[in-house]
Design a protein around this motif. Structure first.
Motif, PDB file in Angstrom:
ATOM      1  N   GLU A   1       4.026  39.344 -53.765  1.00  0.00           N
ATOM      2  CA  GLU A   1       4.757  39.296 -52.488  1.00  0.00           C
ATOM      3  C   GLU A   1       3.792  39.360 -51.294  1.00  0.00           C
ATOM      4  O   GLU A   1       4.039  38.796 -50.236  1.00  0.00           O
TER       5      GLU A   1
ATOM      6  N   TYR B   1       2.616  38.406 -46.197  1.00  0.00           N
ATOM      7  CA  TYR B   1       3.836  38.489 -46.999  1.00  0.00           C
ATOM      8  C   TYR B   1       4.375  37.076 -47.164  1.00  0.00           C
ATOM      9  O   TYR B   1       4.279  36.262 -46.242  1.00  0.00           O
ATOM     10  N   GLN B   2       4.971  36.841 -48.338  1.00  0.00           N
ATOM     11  CA  GLN B   2       5.493  35.495 -48.622  1.00  0.00           C
ATOM     12  C   GLN B   2       6.453  35.004 -47.544  1.00  0.00           C
ATOM     13  O   GLN B   2       6.511  33.826 -47.257  1.00  0.00           O
ATOM     14  N   ASN B   3       7.238  35.941 -46.966  1.00  0.00           N
ATOM     15  CA  ASN B   3       8.230  35.471 -45.991  1.00  0.00           C
ATOM     16  C   ASN B   3       7.779  35.613 -44.533  1.00  0.00           C
ATOM     17  O   ASN B   3       8.582  35.489 -43.618  1.00  0.00           O
TER      18      ASN B   3
ATOM     19  N   ALA C   1      -0.935  33.596 -50.327  1.00  0.00           N
ATOM     20  CA  ALA C   1       0.157  33.293 -49.380  1.00  0.00           C
ATOM     21  C   ALA C   1      -0.416  33.029 -47.990  1.00  0.00           C
ATOM     22  O   ALA C   1       0.056  32.144 -47.266  1.00  0.00           O
TER      23      ALA C   1
ATOM     24  N   ASP D   1       3.249  25.365 -47.258  1.00  0.00           N
ATOM     25  CA  ASP D   1       4.470  26.027 -47.717  1.00  0.00           C
ATOM     26  C   ASP D   1       5.377  26.333 -46.544  1.00  0.00           C
ATOM     27  O   ASP D   1       4.920  26.664 -45.493  1.00  0.00           O
TER      28      ASP D   1
END
Ligand SMILES: [Zn+2]
Length: 264
Positions: free
Chosen positions: A250, A167-169, A255, A264
């Motif tokens: 997402e 997940y991106q976060n 990612a 990132d």
């Protein structure tokens, strides 16, 4: 699909939506000595409520605030239970933020409700669970360790040995730190909130960490040889697939590789 599995003193309720006879992602709710560990997805609220009304639990804990674990807080409140959560999760439950459509489709819409802050130990009549903060998948993630039984309830930290998407976060650095911390504990059984009981739990958890580290080495080697993100992603994990499309990026391989490269 709603299935009950019992292993020793742990009842595992496995649930997933089925579309055109294909099972979507499975979520689990565990019941151990009248303690609920994760309470499944809102899509299964009615079935869970009738199950738990027949076998009344006394306490509940959420490993983190995501909807497939904690989206039925209202149902537990109706059963006079105020679930325990990490303090970082408390604010979430007064007004859960909107979630993307694909997650609403698979799990349903999470409810608001009341929770309380967990301490270092959660006791039931027969067991004592040590609460291990394990950030990475989310900042509010905890695992539950029952030392005498050698049990580790891993929420979403394990999920599988071979990570493909991130997940991106999610914070990969913290995920690795948390996996390292867990691998020092003396457990034999893993109970994963998506897979249920995991055979060879301890070795599987270590293999997961080894796998991430070996991918990281390969990704960095390719980067140093001049490959770009897309080329590295395709070489290590294959092209982006339906998960990227459904989640609108997402949840993706890119990612994961970005995190491996620490770009990132
Ligand atoms: Zn989660």
């Amino acid at each position: 699909m709603f299935k009950e599995l019992v292993e020793r003193d742990v009842t595992c309720l496995k649930m997933s939506r089925t579309i055109l006879s294909r099972k979507l992602r499975v979520a689990c709710s565990f019941l151990v000595d009248n303690l609920i560990i994760d309470a499944g997805a809102p899509y299964f609220k009615k079935q869970l409520k009738s199950y738990y009304t027949n076998k009344p639990p006394q306490q509940a804990v959420f490993t983190h605030s995501h909807e497939d674990h904690a989206g039925n807080v209202d149902m537990l409140n109706m059963l006079n239970i105020i679930p325990y959560v990490h303090e970082n999760a408390l604010a979430y439950f007064s007004a859960p933020p909107p979630i993307p459509y694909y997650r609403r489709f698979v799990w349903g819409t999470p409810a608001a409700g009341r929770c309380q802050k967990i301490g270092d130990i959660l006791k039931t009549d027969k067991y004592a669970f040590q609460i291990i903060p394990t950030p990475g998948h989310s900042t509010d993630h905890i695992c539950l360790y029952e030392e005498k039984m050698g049990w580790l309830f891993t929420g979403d930290l394990y999920v599988g040995e071979r990570v493909i998407y991130l997940y991106q976060n999610e914070d990969l650095f913290s995920i690795k730190e948390s996996l390292r911390k867990l691998s020092e504990l003396n457990f034999s059984s893993i109970f994963c909130s998506h897979r249920g009981p995991v055979a060879e739990g301890r070795d599987s958890l270590k293999r997961k960490l080894d796998h991430i580290e070996s991918l990281q080495e390969n990704a960095n080697r390719m980067k140093n040889n001049g490959a770009d993100l897309k080329k590295i992603t395709t070489a290590l994990l294959g092209k982006e697939d339906y998960m990227y499309v459904i989640s609108r990026g997402e949840f993706s391989k890119t990612a994961f590789v970005k995190a491996l490269l620490n770009t990132d």
